[in-house]
Scaffold this motif. Structure first.
Motif, mmCIF file in Angstrom:
data_model
loop_
_atom_site.group_PDB
_atom_site.id
_atom_site.type_symbol
_atom_site.label_atom_id
_atom_site.label_comp_id
_atom_site.label_asym_id
_atom_site.label_seq_id
_atom_site.Cartn_x
_atom_site.Cartn_y
_atom_site.Cartn_z
ATOM 1 N N LEU A 343 8.599 9.693 -5.193
ATOM 2 C CA LEU A 343 7.149 9.608 -5.096
ATOM 3 C C LEU A 343 6.547 11.005 -5.043
ATOM 4 O O LEU A 343 7.244 11.995 -4.844
ATOM 5 C CB LEU A 343 6.742 8.828 -3.842
ATOM 6 N N ARG A 398 9.857 2.195 -3.474
ATOM 7 C CA ARG A 398 9.768 1.379 -4.693
ATOM 8 C C ARG A 398 8.851 0.178 -4.488
ATOM 9 O O ARG A 398 8.072 -0.180 -5.384
ATOM 10 C CB ARG A 398 11.168 0.918 -5.111
ATOM 11 N N HIS A 401 5.192 1.283 -4.508
ATOM 12 C CA HIS A 401 4.758 1.673 -5.853
ATOM 13 C C HIS A 401 4.567 0.450 -6.748
ATOM 14 O O HIS A 401 3.614 0.389 -7.543
ATOM 15 C CB HIS A 401 5.785 2.626 -6.456
ATOM 16 N N SER A 402 5.460 -0.529 -6.640
ATOM 17 C CA SER A 402 5.367 -1.707 -7.513
ATOM 18 C C SER A 402 4.245 -2.651 -7.087
ATOM 19 O O SER A 402 3.717 -3.395 -7.926
ATOM 20 C CB SER A 402 6.709 -2.459 -7.515
ATOM 21 N N TYR A 409 -2.524 4.999 -5.762
ATOM 22 C CA TYR A 409 -1.548 6.089 -5.697
ATOM 23 C C TYR A 409 -0.832 6.041 -4.355
ATOM 24 O O TYR A 409 -1.440 5.722 -3.330
ATOM 25 C CB TYR A 409 -2.258 7.436 -5.856
ATOM 26 N N VAL A 410 0.476 6.361 -4.374
ATOM 27 C CA VAL A 410 1.268 6.409 -3.150
ATOM 28 C C VAL A 410 2.057 7.713 -3.137
ATOM 29 O O VAL A 410 2.580 8.155 -4.160
ATOM 30 C CB VAL A 410 2.228 5.194 -3.027
#
Length: 531
Positions: A343, A398, A401-402, A409-410
């Motif tokens: 990330l 993950r 983000h998914s 945004y991460v």
């Protein structure tokens, strides 16, 4: 400052004259970066074939002088009594000798070395402030024409251990890309010093010679000679090795045969413009080898003039800089991404904020700044080890983000702290639905490689951006962090995993400067309390 005369020094390298050929190119930033990358590669090879500390340090200094533009490389340690103990040096060491003789006139406790040692940060081109103490440093440096310096801390066992000090005669000798390379070299050395054991010195010297021989081959440039009409008259063996084309083949096809669909047409137009003008060109373009593979070519074109001032020939010097270009891209990636999760890191977050915040302000949009901390993460580390903890962080990264949308945004700030930027929601109910999806995704069981099944929960602080708010992003992040603190403090009594803040500006009052109006509310819009 003490120096150990018994410390063994590596023999003067027979390849030093090779690097002297690069002196004429040092004003070229690509050449300077290439030399530092060659230095990094050489240090990596040395670390792969030695486990002796003094050989590494002596090689580090020698390679810095031989492979890079620096004139003096020095590894020293600051002792408890503030004295400097030399561990290794190479180059113009006469400066260090004069430093020993006039040590009482050089106040080390006020110089850049002690500053880098105390703050444990790298310093580049650190200026000496005015005053009588600074004049001693300037007076001592002047005869040696050393105008720039880089000071980089070296760690061992996660503790400050030594300083790598590099001196250069250029005033601005360490641009940002070269700084990244130097910091990666010091990071590699620090990691290697943690668990080394002794090996034979003869093997180090043998590998050192092999490495310098390989560096000689990579430093050879391809040369092309053409007439004024750009007809090819000569290519050297390095050109053939680089491109795969012989003189007969490239003379038949022409140099444009090295170009392909991915070659930038703007660069080609720039080359044509240069040849139609004064004839000089210096730049980088993507070329194609005979087998179709691409490579990044740093191309210099130099015109040869007749006595009457007309151009009679052109000399093209080509250098394959593919590895340098890829290494630079990798360094830039590592500088903006978290190595564990992939990330964005804090730097990437601030770059994203520089894009997101003006867009939200321009369109009067919605933005939620969310600080996340993982509950029950520490027991996983304690019970199953740091590898299990790293696995959990990768899985959570993950999942976050998914779950987010493309507009969100991460980033990972470090440890088990994450930051989310959520924008474009139409109501608090929309935001609440996304937060519930995040919770459901994170709460899923996590299977460790050992077969154990673990789980974590979230605590989140949310700060909503208001169009009337004139503060900066750091203020929003600070209030989101305060909301996170309350969410964790009320973990047992809370009905949801987040605390929400809405921040607005109000006129400053006595005692209330820098205190924005803060409203805590539920996501459904009810039960509002003013603080």
């Amino acid at each position: 400052m003490s120096r150990d005369p018994k410390s063994p020094r590596p023999p003067r390298s027979p390849w030093r004259r090779i690097w002297s050929r690069l002196e004429k190119d040092k004003a070229d930033p690509h050449s300077r970066l290439g030399q530092y990358l060659a230095f990094r590669k050489a240090v990596t090879e040395i670390m792969a074939h030695t486990r002796e500390e003094h050989i590494l340090l002596e090689s580090l200094c020698s390679l810095a002088v031989e492979c890079s533009p620096v004139k003096l490389a020095w590894v020293c340690r600051i002792e408890p009594d503030q004295s400097l103990h030399t561990l290794a040096d190479a180059g113009d060491t006469a400066y260090l000798d004069s430093f020993v003789e006039r040590r009482t006139g050089l106040p080390v406790d006020h110089g850049p070395l002690i500053k880098a040692w105390q703050e444990q940060v790298a310093l580049y081109n650190e200026p000496f402030q005015d005053g009588p103490l600074r004049e001693a440093w300037r007076h001592n440096l002047r005869p040696f024409q050393l105008r720039s310096m880089a000071v980089l801390p070296i760690h061992r066992d996660h503790q400050p251990w030594a300083l790598l000090v590099l001196y250069d005669r250029d005033r601005q000798a360490f641009p940002r890309d070269c700084q990244l390379v130097l910091e990666s070299v010091v990071r590699q050395v620090s990691e290697a010093l943690e668990d080394w054991v002794d090996i034979l010195r003869e093997r180090v010297e043998r590998e050192h010679q092999l490495l310098l021989g390989a560096a000689l081959q990579s430093a050879e440039d391809g040369v092309v000679l053409t007439d004024a009409e750009r007809r090819i008259l000569y290519v050297n063996a390095s050109f053939t090795r680089m491109t795969g084309y012989t003189l007969a083949e490239i003379s038949q096809y022409g140099l444009h045969h090295l170009q392909g669909p991915r070659t930038d047409p703007r660069t080609l137009a720039e080359i044509d413009g240069a040849l139609c003008g004064q004839g000089f060109f210096n730049g980088r373009l993507l070329n194609y080898r005979r087998d179709g593979q691409t490579f990044w070519n740093h191309l210099s074109i130099i015109p040869i003039y007749q006595r009457d001032g007309e151009i009679s020939h052109y000399v093209g010097i080509q250098r394959d800089v593919t590895h340098e270009w890829l290494a630079r891209e990798q360094l830039e990636y590592e500088a903006s991404h978290d190595r564990l999760t992939g990330l964005g890191n804090r730097r990437a977050l601030m770059d994203q904020v520089a894009i997101t915040l003006p867009r939200v302000q321009r369109h009067t949009g919605s933005l939620a700044v969310c600080m996340i901390d993982l509950d029950y993460f520490k027991p996983i580390n304690d019970l199953y080890g740091h590898e299990a903890g790293d696995h959990v962080l990768r899985v959570i990264g993950r999942r976050l983000h998914s779950t987010l949308r493309r507009s969100d945004y991460v980033a990972r700030l470090g440890g088990d702290e994450f930051v989310l930027l959520i924008e474009g929601f139409h109501s608090l109910e929309d935001l609440e639905m996304l937060l519930i999806k995040i919770e459901l995704a994170v709460n899923e069981p996590i299977h460790l490689q050992s077969g154990k099944v673990v789980g974590v929960r979230l605590s989140m602080g949310i700060c909503l951006y208001s169009p009337d708010f004139s503060g900066d992003f750091d203020t929003l992040l600070r209030y989101a962090d305060q909301a996170l603190y309350r969410a964790k403090a009320n973990k047992r009594q809370r009905s949801r995993y987040w605390e929400l803040f809405t921040v607005e500006d109000r006129p400053a009052e006595a005692g209330n400067a820098d205190r924005p109006r803060t409203i805590r509310t539920s996501l459904s819009g009810s039960d509002a309390d003013e603080n």
